[in-house]
Design a protein around this motif. Structure first.
Motif, mmCIF file in Angstrom:
data_model
loop_
_atom_site.group_PDB
_atom_site.id
_atom_site.type_symbol
_atom_site.label_atom_id
_atom_site.label_comp_id
_atom_site.label_asym_id
_atom_site.label_seq_id
_atom_site.Cartn_x
_atom_site.Cartn_y
_atom_site.Cartn_z
ATOM 1 N N GLN A 153 41.228 -15.533 24.040
ATOM 2 C CA GLN A 153 42.232 -16.421 23.439
ATOM 3 C C GLN A 153 43.301 -16.787 24.477
ATOM 4 O O GLN A 153 43.769 -17.931 24.517
ATOM 5 N N ALA A 154 43.676 -15.818 25.312
ATOM 6 C CA ALA A 154 44.682 -16.082 26.343
ATOM 7 C C ALA A 154 44.164 -17.135 27.322
ATOM 8 O O ALA A 154 44.907 -18.020 27.763
ATOM 9 N N VAL A 155 42.892 -17.038 27.651
ATOM 10 C CA VAL A 155 42.283 -18.017 28.556
ATOM 11 C C VAL A 155 42.330 -19.408 27.928
ATOM 12 O O VAL A 155 42.748 -20.383 28.558
ATOM 13 N N ALA A 156 41.945 -19.483 26.654
ATOM 14 C CA ALA A 156 41.927 -20.779 25.966
ATOM 15 C C ALA A 156 43.337 -21.385 25.936
ATOM 16 O O ALA A 156 43.511 -22.579 26.170
ATOM 17 N N MET A 157 44.332 -20.551 25.680
ATOM 18 C CA MET A 157 45.697 -21.056 25.610
ATOM 19 C C MET A 157 46.179 -21.573 26.963
ATOM 20 O O MET A 157 46.828 -22.618 27.050
ATOM 21 N N ALA A 158 45.868 -20.830 28.016
ATOM 22 C CA ALA A 158 46.269 -21.265 29.354
ATOM 23 C C ALA A 158 45.613 -22.604 29.681
ATOM 24 O O ALA A 158 46.248 -23.513 30.224
ATOM 25 N N VAL A 159 44.345 -22.731 29.339
ATOM 26 C CA VAL A 159 43.628 -23.976 29.627
ATOM 27 C C VAL A 159 44.217 -25.127 28.816
ATOM 28 O O VAL A 159 44.400 -26.242 29.328
ATOM 29 N N GLN A 160 44.552 -24.855 27.549
ATOM 30 C CA GLN A 160 45.169 -25.910 26.726
ATOM 31 C C GLN A 160 46.450 -26.408 27.376
ATOM 32 O O GLN A 160 46.717 -27.605 27.402
ATOM 33 N N PHE A 161 47.240 -25.467 27.901
ATOM 34 C CA PHE A 161 48.459 -25.880 28.587
ATOM 35 C C PHE A 161 48.104 -26.781 29.763
ATOM 36 O O PHE A 161 48.691 -27.835 29.969
ATOM 37 N N GLY A 162 47.124 -26.334 30.545
ATOM 38 C CA GLY A 162 46.706 -27.107 31.708
ATOM 39 C C GLY A 162 46.297 -28.523 31.326
ATOM 40 O O GLY A 162 46.689 -29.496 31.973
ATOM 41 N N LEU A 163 45.522 -28.624 30.261
ATOM 42 C CA LEU A 163 45.072 -29.955 29.825
ATOM 43 C C LEU A 163 46.269 -30.796 29.369
ATOM 44 O O LEU A 163 46.324 -31.996 29.627
ATOM 45 N N ALA A 164 47.239 -30.138 28.727
ATOM 46 C CA ALA A 164 48.405 -30.855 28.206
ATOM 47 C C ALA A 164 49.282 -31.410 29.329
ATOM 48 O O ALA A 164 49.980 -32.394 29.124
ATOM 49 N N VAL A 165 49.253 -30.769 30.492
ATOM 50 C CA VAL A 165 50.064 -31.281 31.605
ATOM 51 C C VAL A 165 49.180 -31.987 32.641
ATOM 52 O O VAL A 165 49.544 -32.135 33.800
ATOM 53 N N HIS A 166 48.004 -32.415 32.166
ATOM 54 C CA HIS A 166 47.091 -33.214 32.997
ATOM 55 C C HIS A 166 46.768 -32.511 34.308
ATOM 56 O O HIS A 166 46.717 -33.124 35.367
ATOM 57 N N ALA A 167 46.594 -31.203 34.222
ATOM 58 C CA ALA A 167 46.364 -30.419 35.440
ATOM 59 C C ALA A 167 44.878 -30.338 35.755
ATOM 60 O O ALA A 167 44.030 -30.507 34.879
#
Lengths: 484, 486
Positions: A54-68
């Motif tokens: 779940q922590a991995v998914a959340m980090a990735v969601q953040f990344g996607l949200a900031v177009h990283a």
């Protein structure tokens, strides 16, 4: 000399996973000390970490949200240092291959212009426990409940040029993580903490000055104050012929100043190396696509939509999209009443005023979005006038009824639009006010407009505020002018 | 009874010829009698063992028994055992009672085996002679003036002396295979990731692996059946099916291709050890195997690479022993730094401190790339050497150690001790499995033949070792000490 400030932020966001990043223990806040620390969190001999997906998914969601960029492979490293609340003697973090690569965040400045702040990277790591220095009679207590709580450390580029931009950036990050639901963003409970890197340089100079890192600045306000102090300190130091040294400083909100913690020479050598107990994290395109499809509408998109399709001003759109709760509240009010401008006015006006007055957050508003939407609908369909609406709002706020309609009914606030009824009230007021009528008659025509206010007030009073003010106005004018 | 293999004892239990209680009592008595001399156990859990034996006998009576139900074993004192002292051979953990069982311990309990206690070892598994134990040296039952090897020296000596039919060891750079060779028993180091490391006190996490030490390859197969397999608590433990390792023990060896790495027969190899190994290879030829020379060109880099990687990981793994939560704490610390420095200075022995220092140094800023990064590159080359060799041959054979067991106190210089592991260490760096089987004697001390296979080739190694033990009787030789103390 003109100085320019250069600021970069490292924001630690506590991720809202149910269990810790490498163990099954709960992450709930506020439990009795050491009741939420299992064998893994205690760093007992022989235990091993297992990564929380779940922590991995959340980090990735953040990344996607900031177009990283999201690298295919990321790796956990050990950061080695001794501290009593660090059970294993190392923190498991990501030094060389973080889970989120370069991205960017849009911030909104006071004049409603926007600026892009680049994100260098974001990485996953575990939190340490807490050292408690009070209540132990000269000894230190260790609470390991927080040890192993997942953190996402978001590291910006040094793109901010003043304290306001830094605060706006922190707010933008706060807004993104709460929109995504990956953190509760509660700064008071430490769910978001911030280290600020500050340097100054003569305006026009390209090379950065020597920076100081201010640790653990834990509110939007403190970020501004810490930077303001630090900038002044550095400029004074240089202008007095001194030199800024690279060091870690601590902000003291009580004294409103920063103090040196340790200089670069005293800095630890953390001896980072890849954690041999954890496999590299490999993310494939299908996984990223899946997470991308789950992303909610983000603040920047919402703000744009509020302006373009709802016709709100840049200011309104910014305020109403600033937090997920605010935006959701506004959108519900809008959905119920159908008028974006009215919904925006009420949420930012009457509602925000009442929330501020009673020191409440919008999540705890006594008036629900649905109730407010219905109330506005009653204004829009002329059931009540604006004045009565404020009374209804206050009654809803005080819990004197469950809906606008119920209160309108109970208090008899339904607007009187019956011309005959209004006319008879007008006739009575005119009859009871011979002196004012005479004054009206004798006045210059251009001053009569002003004087009519007195009669409107009397009629509204007679109707206990329920008469339709526009109708009262029109009919009064007709009747008074007929007396001329 | 103490002469028999696990396989034979299991048959006797199954036929009702013997009860687990009798068996357990017998071995407990032997430990009581002989271990004052050998010092192979740190903790003997007699009472718990007898209770478990009763339960095992009841289970067997009610028809609820597995193959190994009621078989007594011993555990290297590196395995966490709930409610039992788990010292890792260190003063640091002399007061540590583990609050949980390692996965391997859970699996062995679930299979109905009985733990007689915890065996002596080099402190934190750092050593090749068992002389680095806080609890004193262990003696080799073949010659009480010799070391049993290390770090699983207690397990090896106890099995060789007939104090227990089999024991669990761990192997980071040869710590199962070398003591097995020195004590004339069979020891298997499985593929890295085959057996869970959860609850095994970490020395070097990327190299540590648990394995059985017993009287025969067949016994090792039975034990591997129990301990192998995926564990969600160990991310490095591979999710891969576990075959029944006993099923393929009797597969014929005709056509088996054996490679002899020329680097394993070079300078420093004891001539009698070499002869024993070459004789063993001839036995395989007689069983239908073909033999060829191969090369593992990066072999001589294995020890330097190992002594960068293992201490680096150890320096970090051992940071948790800080006197704060468990383990040794110095008396009356003045402040935090004093608590750390004195607790660690008092709690760790010399070799452990040496490796922590080496590891801390190699990970330091400015040295990391020159040491750690370089060593990891070497590690990949060493792994590739093996993979290339296994393109051409099925298994590799050579000595487990360049010499038979040396005398207690003979190796004072740490580097000469490190060189003991020249044939075993590369195997851990490559992550492949290896087994050591008794293959003769040099000067009255046992010699071990090491057989290596590619990743997850345990079934093949056990088959190859078992066939040798069907054709020879080296594994049946017992030291006189075992009988003198009957």
């Amino acid at each position: 000399m003109q100085w320019e400030t250069v600021i970069g932020l490292e924001v630690h966001v506590q991720l809202a996973t149910r269990s810790k990043i490498f163990s099954g223990a709960s992450t709930a806040f506020g439990a009795e000390p050491n009741t939420q620390a299992c064998a893994v969190d205690l760093g007992l001999p022989g235990v091993l970490p297992v990564l929380n997906e779940q922590a991995v998914a959340m980090a990735v969601q953040f990344g996607l949200a900031v177009h990283a960029e999201i690298p295919e492979v990321s790796v956990f490293d050990r950061k080695n240092y001794f501290y009593p609340d660090l059970p294993k003697g190392y923190q498991t973090s990501q030094m060389y291959h973080p889970i989120v690569g370069p991205g960017e965040v849009e911030i909104t400045l006071d004049d409603n212009t926007t600026k892009r702040i680049r994100i260098h990277h974001a990485h996953l790591e575990e939190d340490a426990g807490k050292s408690l220095h009070e209540d132990f009679h000269g000894m230190t207590g260790i609470d390991l409940n927080r040890a192993g709580t997942p953190l996402l450390e978001i590291v910006s580029e040094p793109d901010m040029r003043n304290a306001k931009e830094a605060a706006a950036y922190l707010k933008a990050i706060h807004s993104i993580v709460t929109y995504l639901g990956i953190s509760d963003g509660n700064m008071a409970e430490g769910s978001m903490r911030c280290d600020v890197n500050v340097s100054v340089r003569p305006k026009g100079q390209e090379a950065f000055g020597t920076r100081a890192e201010i640790k653990n600045v834990n509110s939007f306000r403190f970020v501004e104050r810490a930077i303001a102090f630090e900038v002044e300190r550095q400029i004074e130091l240089i202008e007095d012929g001194g030199k800024v040294v690279q060091e870690t400083r601590l902000f003291d909100p009580e004294r409103d100043e920063t103090r040196s913690m340790r200089t670069k020479e005293e800095a630890n050598d953390y001896r980072y190396f890849p954690c041999p107990d954890l496999l590299p994290v490999v993310l494939d395109q299908a996984y990223l696509d899946h997470l991308r499809s789950q992303l909610p509408e983000l603040p920047a998109d919402k703000r744009a939509r509020f302006q373009t399709s709802l016709g709100l001003s840049a200011y309104d759109a910014h305020v109403l999209s600033a937090s997920r709760e605010m935006a959701e509240f506004f959108e519900e009010v809008h959905r119920v009443c159908g008028d974006a401008k009215q919904a925006a006015n009420w949420v930012q006006g009457e509602l925000s005023g009442a929330l501020n007055r009673d020191n409440l957050t919008i999540q705890n508003s006594p008036v629900s979005a649905h109730q407010l939407g219905e109330l506005i609908s009653r204004v829009l369909d002329d059931t009540i006038n604006g004045k009565a609406a404020k009374q209804v709002f206050q009654a809803l706020w005080n819990g004197q009824g469950s809906s606008a309609d119920e209160i309108i009914e109970a208090k008899g606030l339904k607007q009187v639009t019956d011309t005959g009824a209004i006319e008879s009230m007008i006739d009575q007021v005119i009859a009871e006010s011979p002196a004012q009528v005479a004054q009206y008659r004798d006045s210059e025509p251009e001053k009569r407009g002003k004087m009519i206010g007195y009669f409107v007030g009397q009629v509204m009073k007679a109707s206990r505020g329920t008469a339709n003010p526009q109708q009262v106005n029109g009919l009064l004018k007709e009747k008074l002018d007929a007396l001329l | 009874m103490h002469d028999k293999t696990v396989t034979q004892l299991a048959a006797a239990l199954n036929s009702g010829e013997l009860s687990s209680k009798e068996l357990t009592s017998h071995f407990l008595q032997r430990i009581e009698k002989a271990d004052g001399t050998l010092n192979s156990f740190i903790t003997v859990t007699a009472e718990q063992a007898l209770t478990q034996a009763d339960a095992a006998d009841k289970a067997r009576a009610s028809g609820d028994a597995g193959t190994l139900t009621g078989i007594p074993l011993a555990l290297k004192d590196i395995y966490c055992t709930q409610g039992v002292k788990t010292s890792c051979g260190s003063k640091m953990l002399d007061n540590f009672i583990a609050p949980y069982d390692a996965t391997v311990v859970e699996k062995l309990s679930a299979a109905g085996t009985i733990s007689l206690g915890k065996t002596n070892m080099d402190e934190f598994a750092m050593g090749s002679s068992n002389e680095n134990s806080y609890y004193g040296s262990v003696k080799n039952p073949w010659d009480l003036s010799a070391v049993p090897g290390g770090s699983s020296g207690g397990s090896a000596a106890a099995v060789a002396a007939g104090l227990v039919p089999a024991a669990m060891g761990t192997d980071t750079g040869g710590s199962i295979r070398q003591p097995a060779a020195f004590c004339g028993i069979t020891g298997l180091k499985p593929t890295y990731g085959r057996v869970s490391r959860y609850g095994i006190i970490a020395y070097a996490s990327s190299l540590d692996q648990a394995g059985p030490m017993a009287r025969s390859a067949e016994d090792c197969a039975h034990l591997l059946n129990v301990i192998a397999g995926h564990d969600v608590r160990d991310s490095t433990c591979v999710a891969r099916g576990v075959p029944d390792y006993t099923e393929t023990l009797n597969a014929p060896l005709s056509g088996l291709k054996i490679g002899l790495p020329k680097e394993y027969f070079g300078d420093g190899l004891d001539p009698e050890v070499e002869k024993a190994v070459r004789d063993a290879v001839k036995v395989y030829e007689s069983l239908g195997a073909t033999v060829r020379d191969v090369s593992l060109p990066h072999t001589h880099y294995a020890i330097p690479a190992y002594y960068v990687i293992a201490p680096a990981e150890a320096s970090s793994n051992l940071s948790r022993y800080d006197g704060v939560r468990f383990g040794h704490r110095c008396k009356a610390p003045e402040d935090l730094i004093d608590l750390y420095t004195r607790s660690r200075a008092e709690g760790f022995g010399e070799e452990v401190k040496r490796r922590i220092l080496i590891g801390t140094h190699t990970l330091s800023e400015g040295f990391f790339d020159a040491y750690y990064t370089k060593a990891q590159k070497v590690r990949r080359l060493i792994r590739q050497d093996f993979l290339d060799a296994f393109e051409d041959v099925d298994v590799l054979m050579g000595p487990a150690s360049p010499t038979p067991a040396f005398d207690l106190g003979a190796k004072k210089d740490p580097v000469s001790m490190y060189l003991q592991d020249i044939y075993t260490i590369a195997v851990n760096l490559a992550g492949i499995p290896g087994i050591s089987v008794p293959a003769g004697f040099s000067n009255g001390r046992p010699v071990g033949l090491q057989i290596l296979g590619t990743h997850f080739a345990e079934a093949q190694l056990l088959n190859v070792a078992h066939q040798f033990q069907q054709a020879t009787d080296w594994h049946l030789k017992r030291p006189a000490f075992a009988e003198e103390n009957a």
